[in-house]
Design an enzyme around this catalytic site. Structure first.
Site, short mmCIF file in Angstrom:
data_model
loop_
_atom_site.label_atom_id
_atom_site.label_comp_id
_atom_site.label_asym_id
_atom_site.label_seq_id
_atom_site.Cartn_x
_atom_site.Cartn_y
_atom_site.Cartn_z
N ASP A 1 0.86 -1.17 0.00
CA ASP A 1 0.00 0.00 0.00
C ASP A 1 0.91 1.23 0.00
OD1 ASP A 1 -2.29 1.57 0.17
OD2 ASP A 1 -2.26 1.56 2.35
N ARG B 1 2.46 16.55 -5.80
CA ARG B 1 1.03 16.46 -6.06
C ARG B 1 0.53 17.88 -6.31
NH1 ARG B 1 -3.55 13.38 -2.40
NH2 ARG B 1 -5.32 13.81 -3.76
N GLY C 1 -4.29 -0.57 6.52
CA GLY C 1 -5.68 -0.16 6.68
C GLY C 1 -6.63 -1.33 6.61
N ASP D 1 -7.27 -3.08 3.38
CA ASP D 1 -6.30 -4.08 2.92
C ASP D 1 -6.59 -5.47 3.49
OD1 ASP D 1 -4.78 -2.09 1.56
OD2 ASP D 1 -3.87 -1.52 3.46
#
Length: 1005
Positions: free
Chosen positions: A254, A441, A640, A643
């Protein structure tokens, strides 16, 4: 010991299921208020809810027991149970007007209006005395959480070749035992042995050949590895998965919270003035920007809310808002109850900012602080962020202004397409690429002034599509998602060990690709091919567009090259670097389309795909299954609850969180970074090699004992009870447990341990040791009969004190005789030889580097072996009557004892040569290792010439001898890689489109 092992495993599994049940019950069994017509409400248990019920969401929140659609009011919800992102999101009521209100309810399309089971409603907002209400749409296992729990409870079984081969190997031992069983019965009948003795001895040969202590012995290495893992902060609830970790060849990670830090940091802003970019600015909280439209957009275009006095929401929104230095104020419940209209959320800058900003204004510079005009902005309406639209917008009104304004925030390309072209700088594309290539980003902002005739009521019914047009481009916000310090080093270590790494994230594609480049998952010289798939629409078939992304310019630190062993991908063939220097990147939407409409491409894509973005929880699980379908041994590392399915389905799931994910994951790390992954793989490799060593040792011990007993049966003799006891406990059992104590090697090496018991190296090792032991036992058995002092032993026999010229007693002489015939020269000889054989194979099979620490560092094993050698040499060379009587040994001449010493030493040397010199050095390098020999470290020129000649002449001959020449790969991913190597149309060319058609796909440029 087998019973203890079974009970321990059952307790662990039971504990895991109890934890899962408690977690589900805590979230699902609550008391709720249900509306029952005529505005009546009643209390009911959540287990009684059915689709169609209307429930009331309390003001202080609740944990949702079902999936429900919100049709009255607003909720702040924490969806970490499903998404893994512990960021509260705003859920708005289902629209009652405009075009969206006419559409049928769809769980994906109306996700922003749906409260999902298991999520935590933190607080609600209700206006003018209205209650917050939701309509139940799904309950039980039909909910999103129910499907997640079902995937945890009933995962598809993971198969590991070691355990399959173990059963086959045991069947072979059963076959050997069957031969001994028949041999014993026939021989006993021929010698007229009593029936009860035949039954006992024939069953005894079976228990000797198939060791009942094998499961407990093989568990020892796993238990010790589990203890070592616990010491470094890795906890295991499924110990059998430790062995699987030793075979991992691909690990899925992840991104957020695993590879990178949880939050984002503001790197800077770049505003637009007069249609061109200004230089980047590192701060937005400056007095000179207080009155700017850019900062006003940053302060208002978000979905933040206050929970118990603290700002909460998306990390990006939090960073963006905190960078402005402004203050957010929300209306209280009393204020909303007094008005029919929605009281707006208000943002304003600090008063000191206002004072500094007005010092340069001639009209306001002499005013007192209390007299300065306020810069408060009220957020009138909010259109939440939509992943499908990649944007969000708000309608605001400044204090004292008559007209309203609209602010827009979203993906730069999307925002630019909604703006007036003359407001977008000509260098927009180049500037954006500069930032994205560096891994930033980027968020774009836009603004629009609305018509003054738009009233509050009209704005509430305004369509989003109408609002978000003809905007004016304001500039860019540049954010950076920092990679954890340990990430790059761990990924480099895995790459050196030829373990493939993938990124499976819910984040957007461009961010995922940039992070993959920054952390070394994608090397600087490698290109990324984005597979953008669209479902069929308006009679057009499904299609895949292949977009090539350019590799960023290499910096000085990126010029390092890493040698990667292609043997794991290709088989017996070299592949040029350009053909291998690409990676596929696939989004969750594209993955769903390709899986449904291009099933023939799925395995080809995952073979070289490295980045999977916008993946839903069930898609992560599906990806793991696809990788396992082409024979990868898959590891999954996440933090998380989203997952959970993938963590459970993978061969080895590693959770970095001790919350919900740890219930489903076989392994949980107390450290919040991926440094636990190589540690787990190292311990897995050590445990796997220990399992192989123990299995080979136990099998050899059974065969050695089987050979001894079979030879003794030929003279109607057997090993004594205490001899069996000494061999089984003093030699085999304690040796097994001490030889399992070798810790893992300190680093990951390129070579992986074997995964199969039915393999060339292991079969060669076992068969050569069996033949060696057989040869020396038969030699000693026959040789003792040739000695001059040999006779059929009787209680009166005393070979130690009889000279070679002394006459032997007559065979026909009547003497007392033990009916079991334990004491005899053959028994004593085979007992001594076999005891040394057990120790020899134990030391030979207890291998260290490159997967375990050397055996000489395992002091308990080495000390115990030395004690046993000393004891056996002592009782063999200097017999002790008490011990001889206890073990039912007979006295033999000293010369024969010296001969036995020579036999056991030669036996040990021959066994060592077969295992170490021939198998580990010659055959492994030339035959079993295959292409891996091409990647060994560089040696001197003379050594190189010698090795080249050996490789040239020795390898072909030995490969032919062992039937390994031109042998196709056994695993599917290697076979698939060979096919793609010969496919000139793969990978697809840039800017081509592949259409789904029947029966084959069509590619157009």
């Amino acid at each position: 010991m087998s019973i203890i092992s079974i009970v321990t495993s059952l307790y662990t599994v039971k504990k895991q299921y109890v934890m899962l049940r408690d977690m589900v019950a805590a979230h699902s069994v609550v008391r709720v208020s249900v509306c029952r017509g005529n505005e009546d409400t009643e209390q009911a248990m959540s287990t009684e809810l059915v689709p169609g019920d209307v429930i009331i969401i309390p003001a202080n929140g609740m944990i949702m027991p079902c999936d429900a659609i919100l049709f009255n009011g607003t909720c702040i919800v924490n969806e970490s149970m499903l998404t893994g992102e512990s960021v509260p999101v705003t859920k708005t009521s289902l629209p009652s007007s405009d075009e969206e209100a006419t559409r049928a309810y769809d769980i994906e399309e109306h996700k922003k209006h749906t409260l999902f089971c298991g999520t935590h409603v933190i607080q609600t907002r209700f206006y003018a005395g209205e209650l917050v209400k939701a309509l139940v749409v799904r309950t039980g296992f039909s909910t999103e959480k129910g499907q997640l729990v079902r995937s945890i409870l009933y995962p598809k079984p993971t198969d590991f070749k070691l355990y399959r081969d173990a059963y086959l190997f045991l069947l072979c031992l059963v076959g050997v035992a069957g031969v001994g069983f028949l041999y014993t019965i026939i021989l006993s009948i021929m010698n007229k042995v009593p029936a009860n003795t035949i039954v006992i001895e024939s069953l005894d040969i079976i228990t000797i050949t198939v060791p009942p202590a094998l499961p407990a012995a093989m568990t020892a290495g796993i238990v010790f590895a589990q203890r070592r893992l616990k010491r470094i902060g890795i906890f295991c609830i499924s110990p059998q998965r430790i062995n699987m970790c030793g075979q991992l060849n691909v690990v899925c990670f992840d991104k957020t919270g695993t590879l990178t830090e949880d939050g984002l940091d503001l790197w800077g802003i770049q505003r637009v003035e007069d249609g061109s970019f200004r230089p980047p600015e590192s701060e937005a909280a400056k007095a000179g920007l207080v009155n700017s439209t850019f900062v006003a957009c940053m302060a208002t275009c978000h979905s933040l809310t206050k929970i118990e006095g603290e700002l909460s929401g998306d990390p990006l929104d939090l960073k963006m808002f905190s960078a402005t230095g402004w203050v957010l104020e929300e209306p209280t419940e009393e204020e909303t109850a007094l008005h029919n209209l929605i009281m707006p959320t208000v943002v304003r800058p600090p008063k000191n900012f206002i004072h500094e900003a007005n010092q340069n204004n001639p009209l306001t510079q002499n005013m007192e602080l209390s007299e300065l005009p306020a810069c408060e902005i009220g957020i009138v309406r909010q259109f939440p962020f939509s992943s499908a639209l990649q944007r969000m917008s708000v309608v605001v009104r400044r204090l004292g202004e008559k007209h309203m304004e609209a602010f827009l925030k979203g993906a730069p390309e999307v925002v630019a397409s909604l703006c007036k072209q003359h407001t977008v700088p000509q260098s927009f594309t180049e500037t954006l690429e500069t930032y994205t290539r560096q891994g930033f980003r980027v968020i774009a902002l836009a603004h629009r002034q609305l018509e003054s005739k738009l009233s509050w009521h009209k704005v509430q019914n305004l369509s989003r599509d109408v609002l978000e047009t003809n905007m004016e481009f304001l500039g860019l916000i540049i954010m950076q998602n920092k990679i954890k310090e340990e990430t790059a080093g761990v990924l480099c270590e895995l790459r050196h060990a030829n373990i493939r790494t993938l990124m499976v994230t819910g984040d957007n594609m461009l961010t995922a690709i940039s992070v993959a480049r920054d952390c070394g998952m994608v090397l600087p010289h490698e290109k990324v091919i984005i597979a953008d798939a669209l479902p069929p629409k308006d009679f057009h078939p499904a299609s895949i567009t292949w977009h090539y992304t350019e590799a960023p310019t290499q910096s000085g630190k990126d010029n390092q090259t890493v040698e990667i062993n292609l043997e794991e991908i290709m088989y017996d063939g070299q592949v040029s670097q350009p053909e291998q220097s690409y990676h596929f990147a696939v989004s969750g939407r594209a993955f769903a389309v390709i899986t449904e409409h291009f099933p023939q491409l799925v395995q080809k894509l995952v073979l070289k795909a490295t980045v999977f973005a916008r993946m839903a929880p069930d898609q992560k699980t599906q990806l793991v299954e696809v990788l396992q379908g082409i024979d990868y041994i898959v590891g999954m590392c996440g933090d998380g609850a989203n997952d959970c399915g993938a963590l459970k389905r993978a061969h080895s799931g590693i959770s970095l969180s001790e919350l919900e994910a740890s219930v489903a994951s076989p392994f949980t790390s107390s450290t919040s970074n991926i440094s636990c992954v190589p540690n787990l793989i190292r311990e897995g490799r050590a445990a796997l090699i220990t399992s192989f060593c123990v299995f080979k040792f136990m099998a050899l011990c059974s065969i050695i004992q089987y050979l001894s007993v079979t030879l003794l049966y030929s003279i109607l003799s057997n090993l004594g009870d205490f001899q069996f006891l000494f061999i089984d406990i003093a030699i085999i059992l304690i040796t097994v447990f001490t030889m399992s104590l070798n810790p893992a090697w300190k680093e990951l090496v390129l070579r992986r341990p074997p995964s199969s018991l039915i393999s060339g190296p292991l079969l060669f090792s076992v068969l050569t040791q069996i033949l060696t032991c057989l040869a020396f036992q038969v030699l000693a058995f026959l040789l003792v009969k040739e000695q001059s002092w040999y006779e059929i032993w009787t209680p009166q026999s005393d070979a130690c004190n009889v000279s070679s010229s002394s006459p032997s007693p007559s065979v026909n002489e009547t003497i007392p005789h033990d009916h079991k015939n334990i004491k005899n020269y053959e028994n004593t000889t085979l007992f001594y030889v076999s005891c040394f054989q057990y120790l020899a194979v134990a030391i030979i099979f207890s291998k260290g580097k490159p997967f375990r620490q050397p055996s000489y560092k395992n002091w308990s094993f080495m000390l115990y072996c030395m004690v046993l050698y000393f004891f056996l040499f002592l009782i063999m060379l200097y017999p002790i009557p008490a011990i001889d009587s206890f073990l039912e040994l007979v006295c033999v001449p000293h010369d024969w004892r010296v001969t036995l010493v020579i036999i056991v030493i030669v036996n040990a040397v021959v066994s060592f040569l077969f295992e170490i010199l021939i198998l580990d050095i010659i055959l492994w390098r030339l035959v079993f290792r295959g292409n891996e020999g091409a990647n060994r470290p560089t040696e001197s020129s003379s050594a190189n010439m010698t090795q080249m000649s050996i490789d040239r002449w020795g390898r072909p001959f030995l490969s032919w001898l062992f039937c390994r020449r031109n042998k196709p790969p056994r695993v599917r991913y290697r076979h698939l890689a060979l096919e793609l190597q010969e496919d000139t149309d793969w990978p697809p060319k840039p800017s081509t489109v592949t259409y789904a058609s029947t029966p084959a796909s069509l590619t157009l440029t």
